[in-house]
Structure formats: structure tokens, C-alpha cells
Design an enzyme around this catalytic site. Structure first.
Site, short mmCIF file in Angstrom:
data_model
loop_
_atom_site.label_atom_id
_atom_site.label_comp_id
_atom_site.label_asym_id
_atom_site.label_seq_id
_atom_site.Cartn_x
_atom_site.Cartn_y
_atom_site.Cartn_z
N GLY A 1 0.67 -1.13 0.14
CA GLY A 1 0.07 -0.04 0.04
C GLY A 1 0.78 1.11 -0.06
N ASN B 1 1.41 2.90 -2.71
CA ASN B 1 0.69 3.85 -3.50
C ASN B 1 -0.54 4.60 -2.91
OD1 ASN B 1 1.88 4.29 -6.32
ND2 ASN B 1 2.15 2.16 -5.87
N MET C 1 -3.97 -6.54 -7.36
CA MET C 1 -3.22 -7.75 -8.10
C MET C 1 -4.46 -8.76 -8.38
SD MET C 1 -0.15 -6.97 -8.21
CE MET C 1 1.12 -6.10 -7.49
N ILE D 1 -7.05 -9.44 -12.01
CA ILE D 1 -7.37 -8.86 -13.45
C ILE D 1 -8.95 -8.79 -13.18
CG2 ILE D 1 -7.45 -9.48 -15.96
CD1 ILE D 1 -4.50 -10.19 -15.66
N HIS E 1 0.84 1.16 -13.18
CA HIS E 1 1.74 -0.17 -13.46
C HIS E 1 3.29 0.52 -13.68
CE1 HIS E 1 2.77 -3.75 -15.47
NE2 HIS E 1 3.63 -3.07 -16.23
N ASP F 1 -3.88 -3.64 -18.58
CA ASP F 1 -2.89 -2.69 -19.04
C ASP F 1 -3.30 -1.88 -20.29
OD1 ASP F 1 -1.49 -3.01 -16.62
OD2 ASP F 1 -0.29 -4.52 -17.39
N GLU G 1 5.79 6.55 -9.54
CA GLU G 1 4.53 5.99 -9.41
C GLU G 1 3.92 6.98 -8.12
OE1 GLU G 1 3.81 1.79 -8.40
OE2 GLU G 1 5.79 1.28 -9.15
C1 GAR Z 1 3.60 -1.29 -7.25
O1 GAR Z 1 4.71 -1.16 -7.74
C2 GAR Z 1 2.57 -1.07 -8.47
O2 GAR Z 1 2.77 -0.25 -9.37
C3 GAR Z 1 2.45 -2.74 -8.88
O3 GAR Z 1 2.59 -3.17 -7.54
C4 GAR Z 1 3.27 -2.42 -6.65
C5 GAR Z 1 2.37 -2.11 -5.34
O4 GAR Z 1 2.97 -1.75 -4.23
N1 GAR Z 1 1.41 -2.81 -9.70
C6 GAR Z 1 1.24 -3.77 -10.47
O5 GAR Z 1 2.51 -4.66 -10.83
C7 GAR Z 1 -0.01 -4.01 -11.40
N2 GAR Z 1 0.04 -4.54 -12.55
P1 GAR Z 1 2.06 -0.71 -3.11
O6 GAR Z 1 1.32 -2.01 -2.60
O7 GAR Z 1 3.26 -0.47 -2.22
O8 GAR Z 1 1.54 0.29 -3.75
#
Ligand code: GAR
Length: 202
Positions: free
Chosen positions: A14, A16, A93, A95, A112, A153, A183
Site C-alpha cells: 500500500g 501507492n 493484483m 485482473i 503500472h 494494462d 509512481e
Molecule cells: C507497485 O509497484 C504497483 O505499480 C504494482 O505493484 C506495486 C504495489 O505496491 N502494480 C502492478 O504491478 C499492477 N500490474 P504498493 O502496494 O506498495 O502500492
């Protein structure tokens, strides 16, 4: 001021989500309000981040519900009840089918960790994306925020930011640099952009 209702879907750490919460606190996100965080993983640390920020949380488990259809119907029920205007996939995660994405057409955005159309689509998530970028030997990678449609994507790009690859990078080091430099910046900015467009229509 009228604000767009934001729901954030998460699966893991989490960071992001945290960037979105911080952006709301410091006024980068001003056209929306994060009102709900939904996780498809009951042990996701993202849930703690939401609780610490006083945001409502929900857990929806595909395993308990038995099918993708039942999983998505439950998500739709919770999101519609919360009067969600925009859904942000922040490290989510799973689809989503065309039934789900059509229900919220132009209302779902995703971050992404590569420059789409490189290293994206089915099977490219989390560290796997950075492993593939390093294995290919690209000198630049980055992050993309895009609308979500039925093609993994494959929706319209909202923002991208490039990040340089350095000698000695491992997937973990690259992942961290792309999060910090790309990100955590373009996800809040894109979220604000879409929210401001939504409230104009309200
Ligand atoms: C992030 O790097 C995000 O871009 C990626 O997973 C990570 C999650 O981190 N997402 C994908 O690969 C989706 N296809 P977070 O839980 O710390 O935000």
C-alpha cells in the site's frame, strides 16, 4: 466544495495508497476524497494504512466467494453502496473482467510499474515487471497511470514518467526507484486530474 468519491483497491503493502493519502492531506488531491479502501488480501498492510488515516475498509476474498463473477459482484455492491465515482487500483493484483470494467467505464485508473506498452499485460505485475525490464536490458523504465478496460494494462494512458536504470540495479532496487521517482508522483496527480473532470460533470 463538491468532491469525487474515491475508492482505492489494494492487495499488498500500500505505498501507492499512502501516496494518495498524503496527497490528499497536502492538497495535491483536492477534487476528491478517499472514502473507502478495499483489499482482496486480508493481511495486506495497506489496510493498516487506511485505518491509520481513518478511512473505511472492506475485505473481499475470491476464495470465499467461489468465483470471479461472485467476487466482482461483491466489489460492485460495496462500491455502488459507497457511491463511488472513481476507483483507483493501487497495487491491486487481480485482473478484472469486461463486466466489471464496463460497469465503471472511464472511472477506473491503475498504476503500472513500467512504460506501457513495454513489460505489461497478463503475468506482468509487481517485481516480475522489473525482472523483465532488467533481463531485456532497457536503459530506461518508469511508470504509467492509465484507464482500465477489459484488456490488461490496455486502457488509455493518463500520465507516464521515465526513470533511468543504473548499473547494479536489482529488481528490488529498481522497483523502489520507480515507486519513489514515478509512481508516488503520477498516481496522485492522475487521480486529481480525473477527479476534477468528474466533478465538472456532477
Ligand atoms: C507497485 O509497484 C504497483 O505499480 C504494482 O505493484 C506495486 C504495489 O505496491 N502494480 C502492478 O504491478 C499492477 N500490474 P504498493 O502496494 O506498495 O502500492
Amino acid at each position: 466544495m463538491l468532491k469525487a468519491n474515491i475508492a482505492v483497491l489494494v492487495s499488498g503493502g500500500g505505498t501507492n495508497l499512502q501516496a494518495l493519502i498524503d496527497a490528499q492531506k497536502n492538497g495535491i488531491i483536492k477534487s476528491g476524497n478517499i472514502s473507502l479502501v478495499i483489499s482482496n488480501n486480508s493481511s495486506a498492510y495497506a489496510l493498516e494504512r487506511a485505518k491509520n488515516a481513518g478511512i473505511d475498509t472492506a475485505i473481499v476474498l475470491k476464495k470465499e466467494l467461489g468465483s470471479q463473477e461472485a467476487f466482482e459482484n461483491k466489489l460492485i455492491e460495496i462500491l455502488d453502496n459507497a457511491k463511488t465515482d472513481i476507483i483507483v487500483l493501487a497495487g491491486f493484483m487481480s485482473i478484472l473482467s469486461a463486466d466489471f470494467t464496463n460497469h465503471y467505464k472511464d472511472r477506473i485508473i491503475n498504476v503500472h510499474p513500467s512504460l506501457i506498452p513495454s513489460f505489461c499485460g497478463k503475468g506482468f505485475y509487481g517485481l516480475k515487471v522489473h525482472e523483465a525490464a532488467l533481463a531485456y536490458g532497457v536503459k530506461v523504465s518508469g511508470a504509467t497511470v492509465h484507464f482500465v478496460n477489459e484488456i490488461p494494462d490496455g486502457g488509455k494512458i493518463i500520465m507516464q514518467k521515465a526513470v533511468e536504470i543504473m548499473d547494479g540495479d536489482t529488481p528490488e532496487i529498481l522497483q523502489k526507484r520507480i515507486m519513489e521517482e514515478a509512481e508516488w508522483k503520477i498516481l496522485p496527480l492522475s487521480c486529481e486530474k480525473v477527479c476534477s473532470e468528474i466533478i465538472k460533470e456532477k
